[in-house]
Design a protein around this motif. Structure first.
Motif, mmCIF file in Angstrom:
data_model
loop_
_atom_site.group_PDB
_atom_site.id
_atom_site.type_symbol
_atom_site.label_atom_id
_atom_site.label_comp_id
_atom_site.label_asym_id
_atom_site.label_seq_id
_atom_site.Cartn_x
_atom_site.Cartn_y
_atom_site.Cartn_z
ATOM 1 N N LEU A 153 38.798 -100.663 -25.035
ATOM 2 C CA LEU A 153 40.233 -100.401 -24.880
ATOM 3 C C LEU A 153 40.742 -99.467 -25.972
ATOM 4 N N VAL A 154 40.230 -99.634 -27.168
ATOM 5 C CA VAL A 154 40.626 -98.772 -28.278
ATOM 6 C C VAL A 154 39.934 -97.414 -28.189
ATOM 7 N N THR A 155 38.713 -97.402 -27.713
ATOM 8 C CA THR A 155 37.916 -96.183 -27.670
ATOM 9 C C THR A 155 38.424 -95.178 -26.644
ATOM 10 N N GLN A 156 38.895 -95.645 -25.508
ATOM 11 C CA GLN A 156 39.293 -94.718 -24.441
ATOM 12 C C GLN A 156 40.386 -93.732 -24.854
ATOM 13 N N PRO A 157 41.504 -94.156 -25.438
ATOM 14 C CA PRO A 157 42.508 -93.164 -25.856
ATOM 15 C C PRO A 157 42.009 -92.222 -26.951
ATOM 16 N N ILE A 158 41.157 -92.733 -27.835
ATOM 17 C CA ILE A 158 40.607 -91.872 -28.882
ATOM 18 C C ILE A 158 39.717 -90.797 -28.264
ATOM 19 N N LEU A 159 38.897 -91.178 -27.306
ATOM 20 C CA LEU A 159 38.055 -90.196 -26.613
ATOM 21 C C LEU A 159 38.896 -89.166 -25.865
ATOM 22 N N LEU A 160 40.009 -89.608 -25.296
ATOM 23 C CA LEU A 160 40.885 -88.680 -24.586
ATOM 24 C C LEU A 160 41.470 -87.639 -25.536
ATOM 25 N N VAL A 161 41.869 -88.071 -26.724
ATOM 26 C CA VAL A 161 42.410 -87.132 -27.714
ATOM 27 C C VAL A 161 41.342 -86.125 -28.126
#
Length: 98
Positions: A52-60
């Motif tokens: 859950l934390v990794t997905q937005p970071i990967l998107l950025v």
């Protein structure tokens, strides 16, 4: 320098596929298979918060690489963005719809 960017772009792509597949398997497990094993529940809880934390970071990171590549549609970063946006949307919508 180009190989380093291409390599990091591939890593971002593979991680986005991994996180999306995790949430897809989580959905299949909960809706269709209805498995209630303790070890599966423990692993589910351990990895859910991480992904859950990794997905937005990967998107950025994918957006940064996509901008750096001059908005090439045939790049891995564009495909990564196309994978992550629906995955993030469906994951967060699953919290509000029961």
């Amino acid at each position: 320098m180009k190989d380093k960017t291409a390599n990091s772009n591939r890593v971002i792509f593979y991680l986005s596929v991994l996180t999306s597949l995790f949430f897809l398997f989580l959905y299949i497990k909960n809706v269709y298979l209805k498995l209630n094993f303790v070890i599966i529940g423990v692993l589910q809880e351990l990895f859910s918060i991480l992904f859950l934390v990794t997905q937005p970071i990967l998107l950025v990171f994918a957006c940064k690489v996509y901008i750096k590549n001059a908005f090439k549609i045939k790049s891995d970063s564009f495909i990564t963005i196309l994978i992550l946006i629906p995955s993030i949307g469906l994951t967060w919508m699953s919290f509000f719809t029961s």
